[in-house]
Design a protein around this motif. Structure first.
Motif, PDB file in Angstrom:
ATOM      1  N   ALA A   1      37.252  35.623  48.455  1.00  0.00           N
ATOM      2  CA  ALA A   1      38.403  36.401  47.978  1.00  0.00           C
ATOM      3  C   ALA A   1      38.111  37.105  46.656  1.00  0.00           C
ATOM      4  O   ALA A   1      38.024  38.334  46.595  1.00  0.00           O
ATOM      5  N   ASP A   2      37.936  36.346  45.569  1.00  0.00           N
ATOM      6  CA  ASP A   2      37.758  36.932  44.243  1.00  0.00           C
ATOM      7  C   ASP A   2      36.474  37.745  44.162  1.00  0.00           C
ATOM      8  O   ASP A   2      35.375  37.241  44.432  1.00  0.00           O
ATOM      9  N   ASP A   3      36.620  39.017  43.794  1.00  0.00           N
ATOM     10  CA  ASP A   3      35.510  39.958  43.630  1.00  0.00           C
ATOM     11  C   ASP A   3      34.801  40.274  44.937  1.00  0.00           C
ATOM     12  O   ASP A   3      33.707  40.843  44.931  1.00  0.00           O
ATOM     13  N   THR A   4      35.431  39.901  46.060  1.00  0.00           N
ATOM     14  CA  THR A   4      34.998  40.350  47.376  1.00  0.00           C
ATOM     15  C   THR A   4      36.124  41.148  48.036  1.00  0.00           C
ATOM     16  O   THR A   4      35.901  42.243  48.533  1.00  0.00           O
ATOM     17  N   LEU A   5      37.328  40.591  48.007  1.00  0.00           N
ATOM     18  CA  LEU A   5      38.497  41.306  48.522  1.00  0.00           C
ATOM     19  C   LEU A   5      39.261  42.013  47.408  1.00  0.00           C
ATOM     20  O   LEU A   5      39.799  43.109  47.613  1.00  0.00           O
ATOM     21  N   TRP A   6      39.332  41.377  46.242  1.00  0.00           N
ATOM     22  CA  TRP A   6      40.077  41.955  45.126  1.00  0.00           C
ATOM     23  C   TRP A   6      39.375  41.675  43.805  1.00  0.00           C
ATOM     24  O   TRP A   6      38.503  40.817  43.690  1.00  0.00           O
ATOM     25  N   VAL A   7      39.792  42.413  42.774  1.00  0.00           N
ATOM     26  CA  VAL A   7      39.211  42.308  41.435  1.00  0.00           C
ATOM     27  C   VAL A   7      39.623  40.985  40.803  1.00  0.00           C
ATOM     28  O   VAL A   7      40.788  40.580  40.867  1.00  0.00           O
ATOM     29  N   ASN A   8      38.666  40.315  40.167  1.00  0.00           N
ATOM     30  CA  ASN A   8      38.972  39.053  39.498  1.00  0.00           C
ATOM     31  C   ASN A   8      38.235  38.917  38.164  1.00  0.00           C
ATOM     32  O   ASN A   8      38.842  38.753  37.119  1.00  0.00           O
ATOM     33  N   GLU A   9      36.914  38.967  38.204  1.00  0.00           N
ATOM     34  CA  GLU A   9      36.119  38.674  37.011  1.00  0.00           C
ATOM     35  C   GLU A   9      36.443  39.555  35.809  1.00  0.00           C
ATOM     36  O   GLU A   9      36.499  39.057  34.680  1.00  0.00           O
ATOM     37  N   PRO A  10      36.682  40.854  35.978  1.00  0.00           N
ATOM     38  CA  PRO A  10      37.027  41.663  34.801  1.00  0.00           C
ATOM     39  C   PRO A  10      38.259  41.173  34.058  1.00  0.00           C
ATOM     40  O   PRO A  10      38.352  41.326  32.833  1.00  0.00           O
ATOM     41  N   TYR A  11      39.215  40.575  34.768  1.00  0.00           N
ATOM     42  CA  TYR A  11      40.395  40.032  34.097  1.00  0.00           C
ATOM     43  C   TYR A  11      40.006  38.861  33.185  1.00  0.00           C
ATOM     44  O   TYR A  11      40.525  38.717  32.066  1.00  0.00           O
ATOM     45  N   TYR A  12      39.096  38.006  33.646  1.00  0.00           N
ATOM     46  CA  TYR A  12      38.637  36.890  32.824  1.00  0.00           C
ATOM     47  C   TYR A  12      37.830  37.390  31.635  1.00  0.00           C
ATOM     48  O   TYR A  12      37.937  36.852  30.531  1.00  0.00           O
ATOM     49  N   GLN A  13      37.023  38.413  31.856  1.00  0.00           N
ATOM     50  CA  GLN A  13      36.287  39.018  30.754  1.00  0.00           C
ATOM     51  C   GLN A  13      37.234  39.473  29.656  1.00  0.00           C
ATOM     52  O   GLN A  13      37.011  39.224  28.468  1.00  0.00           O
ATOM     53  N   ASP A  14      38.283  40.168  30.071  1.00  0.00           N
ATOM     54  CA  ASP A  14      39.246  40.691  29.103  1.00  0.00           C
ATOM     55  C   ASP A  14      39.953  39.559  28.363  1.00  0.00           C
ATOM     56  O   ASP A  14      40.134  39.627  27.129  1.00  0.00           O
TER      57      ASP A  14
END
Length: 276
Positions: free
Chosen positions: A47-60
């Motif tokens: 799901a995360d970073d395959t279907l939808w954006v996830n990691e950039p939110y944690y980076q921020d």
């Protein structure tokens, strides 16, 4: 149908090169593979970073937390300490936003001790809650890929993370109707995948996993004799960074999720009539 694992959740990292949280990936070359279309019955998606954006939110979130302590320690130092705290607590919290928030709080206490202000702690709580309320942003081509494959293959979500947060994101994504089954795992291990395949009544040779992490979505799947497709995201967390498998006829890497479709185009029409 849901089969949810009520086990721990995580997040880790450093925004800085010397703390080694993120590695920028170069564009992968399409690797040759045997045709999968006539072999695969079940296709599972991370799901995360395959279907939808996830990691950039944690980076921020990490960057903003670092800024709270800029006058006390350099941002790269805070990030390194945060990464160490996350690693130490991985077996307690697992993967997800709640564990990340707890680790930010623990790092703040390590740095400032009892002198850390209530205002700072409240801001960390606020950042964590904001992370849990982030909108779901689908990656390019996701809906078209699922629309094309649904009905021809049994589609499954196999992801890890915070149970409630992953359920929230799945519902908000609007993708839920495409999937025959949802599996939220505490971690992606060979044993975990074997349990999933047993539940699905699917032999390994008929199972394909698609995801952005070689460590979580590829290696354990290959170990149990199933197939895997790696779709790299533009950044990845150091904990998930490992060497790619070599000399594997059950593994392929593609540049984007849309590049998966040609692997199945040969027999899509035939399977549309046979797969339930």
């Amino acid at each position: 149908m849901y089969y949810l694992a009520f086990l721990p959740v995580l997040r880790l990292g450093s925004l800085f090169e010397n703390a080694s949280r993120y590695q920028t990936l170069t564009q992968p070359a399409l690797k040759t593979s045997q045709s999968l279309a006539s072999t695969i019955h079940v296709i599972a998606f991370d799901a995360d970073d395959t279907l939808w954006v996830n990691e950039p939110y944690y980076q921020d979130m990490e960057r903003r937390c670092c800024e709270l302590f800029r006058d006390i320690v350099p941002p790269e130092e805070f990030s390194k300490r945060l990464f160490a705290v996350e690693m130490e607590n991985l077996h307690r919290y697992g993967f997800g936003a709640k564990g990340f928030m707890l680790c930010m709080l623990e790092t703040a206490l390590q740095i400032q001790g009892e002198s850390v202000s209530a205002t700072t702690l409240s801001e960390i709580f606020r950042l964590g809650k904001e992370l849990l309320e982030k909108p779901v942003e689908l990656l390019d081509g996701v809906r078209y890929v699922l629309e094309t494959l649904a009905g021809r293959y049994r589609l499954v979500v196999a992801t890890k993370g915070d149970l409630l947060d992953q359920e929230r994101k799945l519902k908000q994504s609007g993708l839920e109707p495409f999937f025959h089954h949802i599996e939220i795992m505490s971690d992606k291990t060979p044993d975990g995948y074997e349990k999933l395949l047993k539940h699905l009544d699917c032999p390994p040779e008929h199972f394909l996993m698609i995801g952005n992490s070689v460590k979580s979505d590829v290696l354990p799947v290959l170990e149990i004799g199933a197939h895997a497709v790696h779709v790299p995201f533009h950044t990845t967390w150091a904990h998930e960074t490992v060497h790619e498998p070599t000399e594997q006829d059950r593994y392929i890497e593609v540049e984007s999720l849309g590049d998966v479709l040609p692997l199945f185009v040969e027999t899509n029409k035939k399977r549309a009539e046979t797969v339930h």
